[in-house]
Design a protein around this motif. Structure first.
Motif: not given
Length: 339
Positions: A98-104, A113-123, A250-251
């Motif tokens: 939930g936290l990762s999806s909210i911040f992404a 961009p979505w690919f940076l948001a993906l990296l952000l979620a994983v980070a 992210f997914i």
């Protein structure tokens, strides 16, 4: 000569364990491993024949919905599965998602961009994993307590960040298309799950890292004696769990077209139930990747059939709760038998 001496020289006359034949041997080899798979098939047949669901359950549309919806849950269950190998619990996987999806989602709404948001979620997920690992290994806090505390803290952060409002604006269309799209009739999120499962399965089964994890879970004292850095390995198990939770978050944005501040709560219990049930499938007595996937779709088949049959919402919670208890019990029982 004493019995220990005879044992040491290999000259003792102890009789070998009797060999198993016939149906008993077949069950030992295959029955335990594929009992959950067989039960899944029987449940699917039941709902296919049940008058209340026979028109809706055995359809390609329902199958696609089940596969797409369970892809995220399966990734979260794989996240919870990794610390279980070393006998640790991560009950923060849902909150981490939930936290990762909210911040992404917030980042993409601001133009990232979505690919940076993906990296952000994983980070973000990985960072939570590091905190969990350090609390368990360095601070010596029980993993169940520490990860539960982290999940409560995360809930507060998410509420502060969103005010309880879902983030749905400016989500890239390509992401929504991925979440609802298909390839050869198979939902695209399933391919994300497939990649994660294959990579994780390879690491767990075919690399020293995976063997070290199982060694620690089997006997941490013996693992220390043979030179395994148990502290680092336990931390890494939580790091992997956190990274997978972030990826699942992210997914989930792709699946729903946004981020719901309360979505994480709905993933924790089913993910843990599937992770525990994995020890009763494919490799009985051992938490394993294939078993996680089987367990996820076993629970999904039951829940889908019940929903189509018009069962009340709370029935799903009952099923997941009983499955969690059953999974823990079976993993202990089969583990003792294998030992």
């Amino acid at each position: 000569m004493t019995e220990p001496a005879l044992a040491a020289t290999g000259t003792n006359n102890a009789k070998p364990a009797p060999r198993e034949y016939g149906a008993r041997r077949f069950f030992r080899l295959y029955g335990e491993a594929y009992a959950l798979v067989a039960l899944l098939a029987l449940i699917a047949i039941f709902f296919t024949l049940l008058p209340a669901t026979r028109e809706t359950f055995p359809t390609s549309a329902n199958l696609r919905i089940v596969i797409a919806n369970q892809a995220v849950l399966a990734i979260v269950a794989l996240a919870a599965f990794v610390p279980l190998i070393v006998n640790e619990f991560d009950v923060s996987v849902g909150a981490n998602l939930g936290l990762s999806s909210i911040f992404a989602a917030v980042a993409m709404s601001a133009g990232m961009p979505w690919f940076l948001a993906l990296l952000l979620a994983v980070a973000i997920g990985t960072s939570i994993g590091v905190v969990n690992g350090v609390l368990v290994t360095r601070a010596g806090i029980n993993s169940l307590i520490s990860t539960l505390g982290i999940s409560i803290i995360i809930h507060g952060i998410v509420t502060w960040k969103t005010g309880g409002v879902s983030i749905v604006s400016n989500i890239p269309p390509i992401l929504s298309k991925f979440g609802s799209g298909t390839l050869f009739g198979i939902p695209l999120p399933f391919f994300a799950l497939l990649i994660v499962a294959l990579l994780l399965g390879y690491v767990i089964i075919f690399t020293p890292f995976g063997r070290y994890l199982y060694a620690i879970g089997s006997n941490i004292s013996a693992a220390k004696l043979v030179g395994i850095n148990t502290t680092r390995m336990v931390i890494l198990s939580f790091v992997i769990s956190g990274a997978l939770s972030g990826f699942a978050g992210f997914i989930q944005i792709a699946r729903t077209g946004g981020a719901n501040p309360r979505v994480g709560e709905s993933f924790t219990l089913p993910a843990l139930a599937a992770a525990f049930l994995s020890a009763s499938a494919i490799l009985p007595g051992t938490y394993n990747v294939a078993g996680v996937i089987v367990a996820v779709f076993f629970l999904a088949t039951i829940n889908s059939g019940l929903n189509l049959a018009g069962a009340e919402v709370y029935v799903n919670d009952l099923v997941n709760g009983f499955a969690l208890i059953l999974g823990v019990g079976l993993s202990k029982f089969l583990g003792r038998n294998r030992a």
